[in-house]
Design a protein around this motif. Structure first.
Motif, PDB file in Angstrom:
ATOM      1  N   SER A  10      91.119 103.592  33.440  1.00  0.00           N
ATOM      2  CA  SER A  10      90.281 102.590  32.790  1.00  0.00           C
ATOM      3  C   SER A  10      88.897 102.563  33.427  1.00  0.00           C
ATOM      4  O   SER A  10      88.715 102.940  34.574  1.00  0.00           O
ATOM      5  CB  SER A  10      90.930 101.205  32.871  1.00  0.00           C
ATOM      6  OG  SER A  10      90.954 100.742  34.193  1.00  0.00           O
ATOM      7  N   ASP A  11      87.936 102.122  32.656  1.00  0.00           N
ATOM      8  CA  ASP A  11      86.568 102.034  33.154  1.00  0.00           C
ATOM      9  C   ASP A  11      86.415 100.784  34.011  1.00  0.00           C
ATOM     10  O   ASP A  11      87.054  99.763  33.745  1.00  0.00           O
ATOM     11  CB  ASP A  11      85.585 101.968  31.983  1.00  0.00           C
ATOM     12  CG  ASP A  11      85.528 103.273  31.209  1.00  0.00           C
ATOM     13  OD1 ASP A  11      85.751 104.339  31.825  1.00  0.00           O
ATOM     14  OD2 ASP A  11      85.268 103.221  29.994  1.00  0.00           O
ATOM     15  N   ARG A  13      84.901  97.295  35.244  1.00  0.00           N
ATOM     16  CA  ARG A  13      84.336  96.168  34.508  1.00  0.00           C
ATOM     17  C   ARG A  13      82.830  96.110  34.758  1.00  0.00           C
ATOM     18  O   ARG A  13      82.378  96.331  35.874  1.00  0.00           O
ATOM     19  CB  ARG A  13      84.987  94.869  34.943  1.00  0.00           C
ATOM     20  CG  ARG A  13      86.444  94.804  34.541  1.00  0.00           C
ATOM     21  CD  ARG A  13      87.083  93.540  35.074  1.00  0.00           C
ATOM     22  NE  ARG A  13      88.500  93.528  34.769  1.00  0.00           N
ATOM     23  CZ  ARG A  13      89.127  92.498  34.224  1.00  0.00           C
ATOM     24  NH1 ARG A  13      88.466  91.402  33.949  1.00  0.00           N
ATOM     25  NH2 ARG A  13      90.414  92.571  33.983  1.00  0.00           N
ATOM     26  N   LYS A  14      82.076  95.782  33.723  1.00  0.00           N
ATOM     27  CA  LYS A  14      80.619  95.772  33.804  1.00  0.00           C
ATOM     28  C   LYS A  14      80.115  94.404  34.281  1.00  0.00           C
ATOM     29  O   LYS A  14      80.402  93.381  33.678  1.00  0.00           O
ATOM     30  CB  LYS A  14      80.028  96.094  32.429  1.00  0.00           C
ATOM     31  CG  LYS A  14      78.538  96.338  32.436  1.00  0.00           C
ATOM     32  CD  LYS A  14      77.989  96.581  31.035  1.00  0.00           C
ATOM     33  CE  LYS A  14      78.578  97.817  30.393  1.00  0.00           C
ATOM     34  NZ  LYS A  14      78.018  98.076  29.048  1.00  0.00           N
ATOM     35  N   ASP A  76      75.221  95.912  25.021  1.00  0.00           N
ATOM     36  CA  ASP A  76      76.187  95.302  24.106  1.00  0.00           C
ATOM     37  C   ASP A  76      76.879  94.162  24.841  1.00  0.00           C
ATOM     38  O   ASP A  76      77.632  94.388  25.789  1.00  0.00           O
ATOM     39  CB  ASP A  76      77.194  96.356  23.646  1.00  0.00           C
ATOM     40  CG  ASP A  76      78.253  95.815  22.702  1.00  0.00           C
ATOM     41  OD1 ASP A  76      78.275  94.594  22.415  1.00  0.00           O
ATOM     42  OD2 ASP A  76      79.094  96.619  22.257  1.00  0.00           O
ATOM     43  N   ASP A  78      79.302  92.392  24.204  1.00  0.00           N
ATOM     44  CA  ASP A  78      80.765  92.441  24.193  1.00  0.00           C
ATOM     45  C   ASP A  78      81.338  93.366  25.267  1.00  0.00           C
ATOM     46  O   ASP A  78      82.538  93.346  25.514  1.00  0.00           O
ATOM     47  CB  ASP A  78      81.269  92.859  22.810  1.00  0.00           C
ATOM     48  CG  ASP A  78      80.972  91.806  21.760  1.00  0.00           C
ATOM     49  OD1 ASP A  78      81.158  90.597  22.050  1.00  0.00           O
ATOM     50  OD2 ASP A  78      80.532  92.177  20.652  1.00  0.00           O
ATOM     51  N   THR A  79      80.499  94.170  25.902  1.00  0.00           N
ATOM     52  CA  THR A  79      80.983  95.068  26.963  1.00  0.00           C
ATOM     53  C   THR A  79      80.774  94.481  28.352  1.00  0.00           C
ATOM     54  O   THR A  79      81.173  95.087  29.344  1.00  0.00           O
ATOM     55  CB  THR A  79      80.271  96.434  26.902  1.00  0.00           C
ATOM     56  OG1 THR A  79      78.880  96.259  27.226  1.00  0.00           O
ATOM     57  CG2 THR A  79      80.432  97.088  25.534  1.00  0.00           C
ATOM     58  N   ASP A  81      81.577  92.117  31.348  1.00  0.00           N
ATOM     59  CA  ASP A  81      82.654  91.310  31.919  1.00  0.00           C
ATOM     60  C   ASP A  81      82.076  90.077  32.595  1.00  0.00           C
ATOM     61  O   ASP A  81      82.536  88.963  32.390  1.00  0.00           O
ATOM     62  CB  ASP A  81      83.452  92.128  32.943  1.00  0.00           C
ATOM     63  CG  ASP A  81      84.515  91.290  33.614  1.00  0.00           C
ATOM     64  OD1 ASP A  81      85.531  90.993  32.956  1.00  0.00           O
ATOM     65  OD2 ASP A  81      84.328  90.914  34.793  1.00  0.00           O
ATOM     66  N   ARG A 110      81.220  85.301  24.529  1.00  0.00           N
ATOM     67  CA  ARG A 110      81.565  86.714  24.419  1.00  0.00           C
ATOM     68  C   ARG A 110      81.723  87.418  25.761  1.00  0.00           C
ATOM     69  O   ARG A 110      82.220  88.540  25.816  1.00  0.00           O
ATOM     70  CB  ARG A 110      80.511  87.417  23.569  1.00  0.00           C
ATOM     71  CG  ARG A 110      80.532  86.840  22.151  1.00  0.00           C
ATOM     72  CD  ARG A 110      79.368  87.230  21.313  1.00  0.00           C
ATOM     73  NE  ARG A 110      79.326  88.650  21.009  1.00  0.00           N
ATOM     74  CZ  ARG A 110      78.336  89.220  20.354  1.00  0.00           C
ATOM     75  NH1 ARG A 110      77.313  88.497  19.946  1.00  0.00           N
ATOM     76  NH2 ARG A 110      78.361  90.497  20.120  1.00  0.00           N
TER      77      ARG A 110
END
Length: 167
Positions: A10-11, A13-14, A76, A78-79, A81, A110
């Motif tokens: 998994s990537d 979290r941003k 974005d 929505d990306t 965290d 969001r």
């Protein structure tokens, strides 16, 4: 709060830091370093930090260091965290940026969590996101935050406060 772990493959979290001219170096870089160092049980990175500002480009920190930032509007929402708003020497200038205030209002529902550091709380209060809730800021600014935003309960003896998804 539950522990954060990354699934294999998994990537990270941003985590986005919303900077402005004169951002207090410690307010941004201290938390950025902590997120950078966070690792899962297998040594995998849990977070990826991104520095953003309304216009993107170079942002001078209070110490004179310059950070290259992305435009917050090009990310974005929505990306994201975690969105963090560090304090800034000229942090009050952002209080009149209607486009940024609208973007923050949209982000509230969001983004998993939003946090402010020091006088970054003023920006969250200006959006109305703290109305009816609790907040804290640097002790020097607690009275002003309380006076300017009477619908926010300022808790000056706290180190941090959580109000919904806002820290």
């Amino acid at each position: 709060m539950a522990a954060i772990s990354a699934k294999a493959g998994s990537d990270p979290r941003k985590v986005v830091f919303l900077l402005s001219e004169g951002t207090v170096t410690l307010d941004a870089m201290g938390p950025a370093q902590a997120f950078h160092e966070a690792r899962g049980p297998g040594g995998e990175r849990l977070y990826r930090t991104i520095f953003a500002s309304p216009d993107g480009g170079e942002v001078a920190l209070d110490c004179g260091a310059v950070i290259l930032s992305s435009s917050i509007y090009d990310i974005d929402v929505d990306t994201i965290d975690t969105l963090l708003i560090p304090g800034a020497d000229d942090g009050f200038a952002a209080l009149t940026d209607g486009r940024l205030l609208d973007w923050l209002r949209t982000a509230k529902s969001r983004v998993r969590r939003i946090g402010s550091i020091c006088i970054g709380a003023f920006l969250l209060a200006e959006t109305g996101l703290l109305d009816g809730g609790m907040a804290v800021t640097h002790w020097r600014w607690c009275e002003e935050l309380s006076t300017k935003f009477p619908s926010v309960k300022v808790l000056p003896d706290q180190i941090y406060v959580r109000y919904g998804n806002i820290w």
